[in-house]
Design a protein around this motif. Structure first.
Motif, mmCIF file in Angstrom:
data_model
loop_
_atom_site.group_PDB
_atom_site.id
_atom_site.type_symbol
_atom_site.label_atom_id
_atom_site.label_comp_id
_atom_site.label_asym_id
_atom_site.label_seq_id
_atom_site.Cartn_x
_atom_site.Cartn_y
_atom_site.Cartn_z
ATOM 1 N N ALA A 179 61.228 39.286 42.872
ATOM 2 C CA ALA A 179 61.445 40.604 42.274
ATOM 3 C C ALA A 179 60.191 41.173 41.616
ATOM 4 O O ALA A 179 60.222 42.317 41.148
ATOM 5 N N ALA A 180 59.112 40.417 41.540
ATOM 6 C CA ALA A 180 57.884 40.929 40.921
ATOM 7 C C ALA A 180 57.345 42.114 41.726
ATOM 8 O O ALA A 180 57.448 42.150 42.952
ATOM 9 N N ALA A 181 56.770 43.085 41.011
ATOM 10 C CA ALA A 181 56.148 44.244 41.649
ATOM 11 C C ALA A 181 54.678 43.903 41.882
ATOM 12 O O ALA A 181 53.818 44.118 41.023
ATOM 13 N N VAL A 182 54.403 43.352 43.055
ATOM 14 C CA VAL A 182 53.067 42.820 43.355
ATOM 15 C C VAL A 182 52.171 43.941 43.889
ATOM 16 O O VAL A 182 52.590 44.747 44.724
ATOM 17 N N SER A 183 50.949 43.983 43.399
ATOM 18 C CA SER A 183 50.003 45.008 43.818
ATOM 19 C C SER A 183 49.802 44.975 45.326
ATOM 20 O O SER A 183 49.675 43.905 45.934
ATOM 21 N N ASP A 184 49.751 46.159 45.934
ATOM 22 C CA ASP A 184 49.460 46.265 47.365
ATOM 23 C C ASP A 184 47.961 46.304 47.631
ATOM 24 O O ASP A 184 47.526 46.081 48.762
ATOM 25 N N PHE A 185 47.187 46.607 46.583
ATOM 26 C CA PHE A 185 45.744 46.769 46.746
ATOM 27 C C PHE A 185 45.010 45.944 45.680
ATOM 28 O O PHE A 185 45.556 45.673 44.609
ATOM 29 N N TYR A 186 43.787 45.560 45.998
ATOM 30 C CA TYR A 186 42.961 44.847 45.021
ATOM 31 C C TYR A 186 41.496 45.133 45.313
ATOM 32 O O TYR A 186 41.154 45.754 46.343
ATOM 33 N N ILE A 187 40.656 44.690 44.400
ATOM 34 C CA ILE A 187 39.210 44.811 44.587
ATOM 35 C C ILE A 187 38.655 43.406 44.802
ATOM 36 O O ILE A 187 38.872 42.521 43.966
#
Length: 337
Positions: A179-187
């Motif tokens: 259920a975690a809202a995991v980032s779709d983008f990163y650096i």
């Protein structure tokens, strides 16, 4: 920019400083519950951050407060599951979620008598606080819940993989409720400056890269027998079920909980390979503060039992009880912060 592979992501990002401590806690928790044939639900909760500096002052975040995950963890405990609660630091947690902000302080009275000062619960708050406190004490005294926390997206993935490694011996008795809202983008780490970006240098140009999808190795390699549930949040009703079903077709896991941003607190759609089921709270239930997570977990527990039936697994513990533990099982310590 296209994403790299999950192997490249782990190779480029070091584990968090407390990783070995957390891995030891996860290993002990899973081995203890596996020994007694208990079912374990890994519940991930809250959002992940994407740091813009190594010495982080600024970061990219999302709105998730951990509402879905913290409520669901309580209902898994009620159904007799042990729970690994993997959550964003400072997000909502099981039991304490009911008393966010100043709610708890408003329930208390103080009598100042010098060194004999006492704090008591107001009489009209006892009926609210007592049942939640009893469930909290029962879960922790039985060692039925383990808290581990993350902040960044890389910390989340390191902990997720470690938890999966520890859960693999449980086979189909493990539920992953992601259920975690995991980032779709990163650096990428090599493009993140060491120190705080200075506004005097002008507006920064930041190029984000797609985060590798970890469902593929999770389902196929890390916990191939587990009952894996992912979540899909959209803002367009027309995309909701098609994207959920596309995820099932691609990753071959068991369920997608699909919800719209605007109605997520009172309506979800459970999408499995065989069916699509809507759960909708009535207006009266919404006004009464009913958690939709109670219905989500109830249906998931039913489907998980069907999943386990061919394996000859024993029936689930009675509703409202904890999984059976060894006598005098020690409470599991919380993760060092």
């Amino acid at each position: 920019m296209a994403s790299g592979t999950w192997e490249e992501f782990f190779a480029a990002h070091l584990p968090p400083p407390d990783f070995e401590d957390n891995r030891s806690l996860l290993k002990e928790f899973c081995e203890r519950h596996d020994q007694y044939g208990n079912r374990i639900a890994l519940v991930t909760s809250g959002g992940t951050t994407v740091p813009l500096e190594h010495n982080t002052v600024r970061f990219v975040d999302n709105f998730s407060a951990g509402t879905r995950g913290s409520a669901s963890a309580e209902y898994f405990l009620e159904h007799g599951y042990a729970v690994i609660f993997m959550h964003r630091q400072k997000s909502l947690e099981p039991f304490t979620r009911h008393f966010s902000g100043q709610k708890l302080l408003d329930m208390l009275d103080i009598q100042e008598r010098g060194p004999n000062t006492t704090i008591t619960v107001k009489p009209d708050s006892v009926d609210v606080l007592a049942p939640i406190l009893l469930r909290y004490k029962a879960a922790h005294s039985a060692g039925a819940i383990l808290h581990v926390s993350f902040t960044t997206v890389s910390e989340y993935f390191w902990l997720l993989r470690a938890a999966c490694e520890c859960l693999t011996n449980l086979g189909p008795r493990a539920v992953l409720y992601l259920a975690a809202a995991v980032s779709d983008f990163y650096i990428p780490k090599d493009r993140v400056p060491t120190h705080k970006m200075q506004s005097a240098s002008g507006a920064p140009v930041i190029q984000l890269q797609l985060v590798p999808k970890m469902l593929a190795p999770l389902v196929n390699l890390w916990v191939p027998e587990a009952y894996v549930v992912s979540f899909k949040l959209e803002t367009d009703e027309n995309l909701l079920v098609p994207k959920a079903r596309a995820a099932l077709d691609k990753y071959k896991h068991k369920m997608v909980v699909a919800n719209l941003l605007q109605t997520r607190h009172h309506r979800v759609i459970l999408v499995t390979p065989d069916e699509t089921q809507e759960i909708l709270l009535t207006r009266e239930e919404v006004h009464a503060g009913v958690d939709i997570e109670a219905s989500i977990v109830l249906e998931l527990v039913r489907l998980h039992a069907e999943h386990l039936a061919p394996c000859g697994a024993p029936p689930a513990a009675p509703h409202g009880s904890l999984a059976p533990l060894a006598p005098h099982a020690p409470p599991t310590p919380r993760t060092p912060r």
